[in-house]
Structures are given as structure tokens and as C-alpha cells.
Design a protein around this motif. Structure first.
Motif, mmCIF file in Angstrom:
data_model
loop_
_atom_site.group_PDB
_atom_site.id
_atom_site.type_symbol
_atom_site.label_atom_id
_atom_site.label_comp_id
_atom_site.label_asym_id
_atom_site.label_seq_id
_atom_site.Cartn_x
_atom_site.Cartn_y
_atom_site.Cartn_z
ATOM 1 N N SER A 3 0.819 -1.178 -0.426
ATOM 2 C CA SER A 3 -0.351 -0.115 -0.201
ATOM 3 C C SER A 3 0.797 1.065 0.037
ATOM 4 C CB SER A 3 -0.735 -0.203 1.040
ATOM 5 O OG SER A 3 -0.265 0.270 2.844
ATOM 6 N N GLY A 6 -1.109 3.801 4.951
ATOM 7 C CA GLY A 6 -2.016 2.780 5.888
ATOM 8 C C GLY A 6 -1.915 2.836 7.292
ATOM 9 N N SER A 49 -7.751 -2.761 10.864
ATOM 10 C CA SER A 49 -6.317 -1.486 9.783
ATOM 11 C C SER A 49 -7.078 -1.191 8.649
ATOM 12 C CB SER A 49 -5.497 -1.735 8.888
ATOM 13 O OG SER A 49 -5.182 -3.329 8.320
ATOM 14 N N THR A 51 -5.826 0.687 4.081
ATOM 15 C CA THR A 51 -4.738 0.500 3.239
ATOM 16 C C THR A 51 -5.131 0.793 2.208
ATOM 17 O OG1 THR A 51 -4.042 -1.360 2.807
ATOM 18 C CG2 THR A 51 -3.033 -0.649 5.046
ATOM 19 N N HIS A 136 2.677 5.417 6.482
ATOM 20 C CA HIS A 136 2.109 4.617 7.184
ATOM 21 C C HIS A 136 2.557 5.167 8.664
ATOM 22 C CE1 HIS A 136 3.197 2.483 3.114
ATOM 23 N NE2 HIS A 136 1.784 1.750 3.732
#
Length: 144
Positions: A3, A6, A49, A51, A136
Motif C-alpha cells: 500500500s 496505511g 487497519s 490501507t 504509514h
């Protein structure tokens, strides 16, 4: 496929948190949501999560947001948003994250960690990993 953007949530507290809201504004053709959060972030090592990627991110990316907000058992809401400004090639502002505090998004952080106020009743810490065209982070929740 990895990704471009994320957020991973890890809950090691003894409390489960209900999903308050989440969203991800990706381009219908070039954006792909890879994972999205469930309705509950379980306690004792629960993980969730969000992403997503942008197909042509090497050429251009941006104008997207991805956020997740959780609700404590006492009704307090906390969350994090990734904002991706328009970028064309190497030009443009890097993505940054904002935190949900007191009913609104605050800050423009890229690689700086953030710890939510302990008035939530939990230790909530954001640890980012940022590049010019990706972002991220892991949010870890522990009991105080």
C-alpha cells in the motif's frame, strides 16, 4: 501489492473499542482500498487497519483522505486521518496525518510521533513512517 498509505491499529489494552466512523476518498479508477477496519477493535492484541494505494502514484497522486475513528466505552472519540495533497511526480506537499481531538481534525504531522491526551483513559500513541509520496503508521493503545 503493497500500500501507498496505511494505518494499523493495535490494541493491547483490556478494553474493546467500537468503530465510530471510517472513510477513504480514493479515485474510482486509480485508487484501491486494500483493507478496511471492522466494527470493533478487540482488546488484548486486537488489530484493525485501513490501507490503500493509487495506481499511478509514481506519476501523480493526491487529493485523498483516509481516516478511522474509535469510540471508548465512556463515549470519547479518537482517530487519525491521512491526508494526501496533490503531487505530480516529485513536486507537491508530502502526505501528512491529523488526529481527531475535541471533535475535529488537528495538526499536520508527517514523521513526528503523537501521543493522545491521557484524559481518554488510555495511552494512545501514533508512530509514523513517512516518505515524500507515502505514509504509514501504527497506533498502539495500552492501558494506563
Amino acid at each position: 501489492m503493497s500500500s501507498d498509505f496505511g494505518q494499523s491499529w493495535v490494541n493491547t489494552s483490556t478494553t474493546a473499542f467500537a468503530l465510530d466512523d471510517w472513510g477513504c476518498s480514493t479515485d474510482a479508477v486509480l485508487g484501491t482500498i486494500q483493507t478496511s477496519p471492522g466494527n470493533k477493535l478487540e482488546g488484548g492484541r486486537g488489530t484493525e487497519s485501513l490501507t490503500w494505494s493509487q495506481t499511478a502514484s509514481a506519476i501523480a497522486s493526491g487529493l485523498t483522505d483516509g481516516y478511522v475513528k474509535w469510540r471508548t466505552p465512556k463515549g470519547a472519540i479518537f482517530g487519525v486521518n491521512i491526508h494526501v495533497p496533490l503531487q505530480i511526480g516529485p513536486f507537491g506537499t508530502a502526505p501528512y496525518y491529523q488526529v481527531w481531538v475535541n471533535g475535529g481534525w488537528q495538526g499536520k504531522r508527517t514523521s513526528e510521533p503523537f501521543i493522545f491526551d491521557k484524559s481518554l483513559g488510555y495511552h494512545v500513541e501514533v508512530k509514523p513512517s513517512a516518505g515524500h509520496s507515502n505514509l504509514h503508521f501504527t497506533v498502539t493503545i495500552t492501558d494506563i
